[in-house]
Each structure stands twice: as C-alpha cells, then as structure tokens.
Design a protein around this motif. Structure first.
Motif, PDB file in Angstrom:
ATOM      1  N   GLN A 341       1.053  -0.918  -0.171  1.00  0.00           N
ATOM      2  CA  GLN A 341      -0.242  -0.293  -0.122  1.00  0.00           C
ATOM      3  C   GLN A 341       0.906   1.337  -0.278  1.00  0.00           C
ATOM      4  O   GLN A 341       0.397   2.175  -0.604  1.00  0.00           O
ATOM      5  N   SER A 373       3.637   8.767   6.089  1.00  0.00           N
ATOM      6  CA  SER A 373       3.016   8.958   7.087  1.00  0.00           C
ATOM      7  C   SER A 373       2.156   8.186   8.287  1.00  0.00           C
ATOM      8  O   SER A 373       2.053   6.740   8.254  1.00  0.00           O
ATOM      9  N   ASP A 375       0.100   7.952  10.526  1.00  0.00           N
ATOM     10  CA  ASP A 375      -1.397   8.248  10.570  1.00  0.00           C
ATOM     11  C   ASP A 375      -1.981   6.918   8.786  1.00  0.00           C
ATOM     12  O   ASP A 375      -2.846   6.309   9.530  1.00  0.00           O
ATOM     13  N   LYS A 376      -1.419   7.039   8.605  1.00  0.00           N
ATOM     14  CA  LYS A 376      -1.480   6.353   7.507  1.00  0.00           C
ATOM     15  C   LYS A 376      -0.978   4.647   7.502  1.00  0.00           C
ATOM     16  O   LYS A 376      -1.441   3.597   7.742  1.00  0.00           O
ATOM     17  N   LYS A 378      -0.963   3.553  10.863  1.00  0.00           N
ATOM     18  CA  LYS A 378      -1.721   3.478  12.166  1.00  0.00           C
ATOM     19  C   LYS A 378      -3.127   2.724  11.088  1.00  0.00           C
ATOM     20  O   LYS A 378      -3.906   1.707  11.878  1.00  0.00           O
ATOM     21  N   GLU A 379      -3.449   3.351  10.051  1.00  0.00           N
ATOM     22  CA  GLU A 379      -4.517   2.930   9.536  1.00  0.00           C
ATOM     23  C   GLU A 379      -4.553   0.999   9.369  1.00  0.00           C
ATOM     24  O   GLU A 379      -5.638   0.382   9.658  1.00  0.00           O
ATOM     25  N   ILE A 380      -3.026   1.521   8.324  1.00  0.00           N
ATOM     26  CA  ILE A 380      -2.800  -0.522   8.321  1.00  0.00           C
ATOM     27  C   ILE A 380      -2.601  -1.146   9.497  1.00  0.00           C
ATOM     28  O   ILE A 380      -3.964  -2.500   9.331  1.00  0.00           O
ATOM     29  N   LYS A 382      -4.760  -0.654  11.962  1.00  0.00           N
ATOM     30  CA  LYS A 382      -5.900  -1.211  12.797  1.00  0.00           C
ATOM     31  C   LYS A 382      -6.509  -1.789  11.756  1.00  0.00           C
ATOM     32  O   LYS A 382      -7.134  -3.163  12.753  1.00  0.00           O
ATOM     33  N   LYS A 383      -6.595  -2.217  10.492  1.00  0.00           N
ATOM     34  CA  LYS A 383      -7.359  -2.999   9.964  1.00  0.00           C
ATOM     35  C   LYS A 383      -6.924  -3.798   9.576  1.00  0.00           C
ATOM     36  O   LYS A 383      -7.099  -5.395   9.879  1.00  0.00           O
ATOM     37  N   ASP A 387      -8.696  -5.219  14.118  1.00  0.00           N
ATOM     38  CA  ASP A 387      -9.982  -4.932  13.494  1.00  0.00           C
ATOM     39  C   ASP A 387      -9.840  -6.399  12.937  1.00  0.00           C
ATOM     40  O   ASP A 387     -11.335  -7.061  12.530  1.00  0.00           O
TER      41      ASP A 387
END
Length: 396
Positions: A341, A373, A375-376, A378-380, A382-383, A387
C-alpha cells in the motif's frame, strides 16, 4: 501502560550490502516436517475445539520431534530397518467438564495425512511410529482440564501468554526469493492444502544455500534421488543434470529484471560426476537424523543470515493467545500490506508483555525504506492487526 509505536525510515536493506547468505530447509527436511506437523496438529485440534466447545482450548505442541528412522539404500535397493518416530511433546486439553474431545484421534489422523502427502514413498502404517507424549500437567488449576469455558479466559479476551519478541521483513530480497522458489519448484499442493511432490524420482529432503558477493549469486542445492529409480551412477547423473538445467532457467527468470547473475548447482562435486545423494523414503529422518520445532526456517520459510531475527518458534503454539504464534502471523501480514500500500520496504519489531493485552502489542518498532505518514501506518495496523479476525485467518 501505554502501548509504544515508533516509526522511522532507517531500514537496513540487505540488497545494498556486498554480501548476502540465505538458506532454506526444504519441506521434506526433518526440522521443516516437525514445524509443519506441530502447526497442522494445532490447527486441526483448534478447529475441532471451536466446533465442539465454541472456543480453542489451551494447548501447546511446539516441541514436536520427527526422526530416528533407519533405511539403507543403494542403486535400485531400499532396505527398511527401523521406522521414523513422530513424537508430540507438549500439553493439551482433552475435555471441558465431562465432555471429551478425541485428541488422540485428531493427532493421529493429521500426522498420517500430512506425512503421507509430503513423503509418498512411505508406508504410513509400517514406516512411521506415532508417540503421543503430551500431558495435562500444570501448576495452574484447570488450565488444561477446564470444568467450563470460564476456565478458558482467553476465549473472550486474549492476553499475551509470554514476554516475547518477534521480527519480520518484507519484501524478500532476490536471494531470499531464489532460496524459496528454487525449492518450491519441486512441489504441488493437494486437496487438503498440504504440499505434495511433483516428481516421483526426487526425494523431498531438499536444502538450498544461496550466497551473493556483489552481483554474483550462487545457489547450491542438495537434491536427493529415490534409490529405487536408478540403477547406476550414470543414470543418477542424468537425472540431476536435467533438474539442474531446469532450475538454472528458473533462477535466470527470477533475476531477469535485476543486475544479478545467478549460477545454480545441484549436488556439486569436483570431477565428472555429481555427489551421490540418494534416499529410500525421501527424508534424512530415515537416516537417523532428527527434526525439532524451531531449528529450521522462520515463519517466512527461509533463514536469512544477514537479517535481524528472534528465536521465536511459532509452530504448534495456541493460535488464540500465544503471542509468538499470533504476532508472527499478524506482523508478516502487516509488513506485506505496508509494502503493497505504501511502496516501502520495511522491518517490524514487536514485543509483548506477559498477561498484558495481546493486541495491540506493548511495543511496535517499524523501520521503512522511505518516509511514510504515521497516520497511514496506523490505519493499516488497525485494519490488518487490531480489527481482523486473526484466529479464522490462521485456521484457514
């Protein structure tokens, strides 16, 4: 205590170094078989537990042993003298209250099915001795003999079973890919998802050693021939030469978009002949050698000498709450997703604390090849880690 996440772009790229060594112990190597059997037994047991009780009961089978057989061979001759031993060491729950699960039946069926798939020349009833050496002993009351699911607290919310560390990387280097793919050339997969050999005349205990100095790569393979398929040295040489030619083509293809030159050698020996490597059943476990979980490849299927690594052996550990098993799966998946990604090579270090929450782990340290980033990332995380239904993914 607050979880720690640190990200930087100081990724240490092995391909920027002038020297690299990568090893792979093949699917038929005793250590690799021990890893796989421990893992498959844990998976099949976990599936049965979920079906019967709605939760994975406590177990750890990560001390599996495979080896100690004795088969004599020569050109056209196989003489079986002593069976190979598959010994499950560890602890495993056999019941919830008065409700019993057929642990022995699950283990025996899984071991026989996997071994027969990987070693088709074995007589599964005569050449393999299965020793079920697990117990329910523990200092924790009802841990391996629960009266109810209340004695399985991780069924609701898992905590880390141990203070442990794990390291993973993505993507593979060219040398790592060569080590993996050159051995993988010899395999297909059956209806159970188990590996099965492509070629009847080739044994399964294959080993690959890839070395690189600057842009010159040498891939040395040890590839056995099944003794009953050859009558003399000339026939043996012809077989080895044919596979060496095929693997050179594969090696060239893997390296075609790189600056590397690769030279593939099988059973190399000075002089006019190849080094003789023959087996009767297909694994050196038939020659008295022994395999034990954690002595072979890492979770990615290779041994990359120049990479940071831990001594974590995830195979056969509980896929619900054993930190080494869960994090080895999740971090490898996470590392791959970050690369796909965000287009950055990366290394991930993870540390868990005993009885602390399993996810997110206590510490994650991520090195990337370029700035990305936070934040990016962290998004990965989390998913792909927080989750996800990791148990279902592991047990597929």
């Amino acid at each position: 205590m607050e979880n720690i996440l640190k990200i930087n772009n100081n990724y240490d790229d092995p391909e920027k170094k002038d020297f690299e060594v990568v090893e792979r112990k093949g699917i038929g190597h005793p250590d690799t078989i021990a890893d796989a059997l421990a893992n498959e037994c844990s998976k099949e047991y976990s599936k049965a537990c979920l079906k019967e009780f709605g939760a994975v009961l406590h177990h750890n089978l990560d001390k599996f042993y495979f080896g100690g057989g004795w088969v004599f061979n020569d050109f056209g001759l196989i003489d079986k003298k002593k069976p190979i031993i598959a010994r499950i060491n560890g602890r495993i729950s056999k019941n919830v209250g008065d409700k019993i699960i057929d642990v022995d039946g699950i283990m025996i069926k899984t071991i026989k099915r996997y071994v027969k798939s990987v070693l088709p020349h074995i007589d599964i009833e005569k050449d393999l001795l299965i020793d079920l050496n697990y117990t329910q002993h523990t200092k924790f009351k009802n841990w391996f003999s629960p009266n109810s699911i209340d004695d399985v607290p991780d069924a609701k919310k898992p905590s880390a079973n141990d203070t442990s560390a794990y390291v993973c990387h993505y993507p593979m280097t060219t040398c790592e890919l060569l080590a993996y793919e050159l051995e993988h050339f010899f395999w297909d997969y059956n209806e159970f998802g188990y590996p099965s050999p492509k070629f009847e005349n080739i044994g399964q205990d294959i080993k690959v050693m890839v070395t690189r100095i600057d842009n010159k790569i040498t891939a040395n393979l040890c590839v056995p021939v099944i003794a009953s398929y050859i009558k003399n040295q000339d026939e043996y040489d012809e077989i080895i030469k044919s596979y060496e030619t095929k693997l050179q083509v594969l090696g060239n293809k893997i390296c075609e978009d790189t600056d590397y030159d690769v030279n593939v050698k099988i059973n190399e020996l000075e002089g006019p002949h190849y080094r003789k490597y023959m087996l009767g059943i297909g694994t050196c476990a038939e020659c008295g050698e022994e395999g034990i979980v954690g002595r072979g490849n890492n979770f990615s299927g290779i041994i990359s000498v120049g990479r940071p690594y831990s001594m974590e052996a995830p195979f056969g550990k509980n896929p619900r709450y054993h930190s080494g098993r869960v994090l080895s799966y999740l971090c490898n998946k996470l590392s791959k997703k970050i690369y796909e990604q965000l287009k950055v090579k990366n290394t991930i270090y993870v540390v868990t604390k005993n009885k602390d929450e399993l996810l997110p782990p206590y510490l994650m340290y991520i090195q990337t090849s370029n700035y990305v980033s936070e934040d990016k990332i962290k998004e990965i995380i989390k998913k792909e880690m927080i989750d996800c239904d990791y148990l279902s993914e592991i047990l597929k």
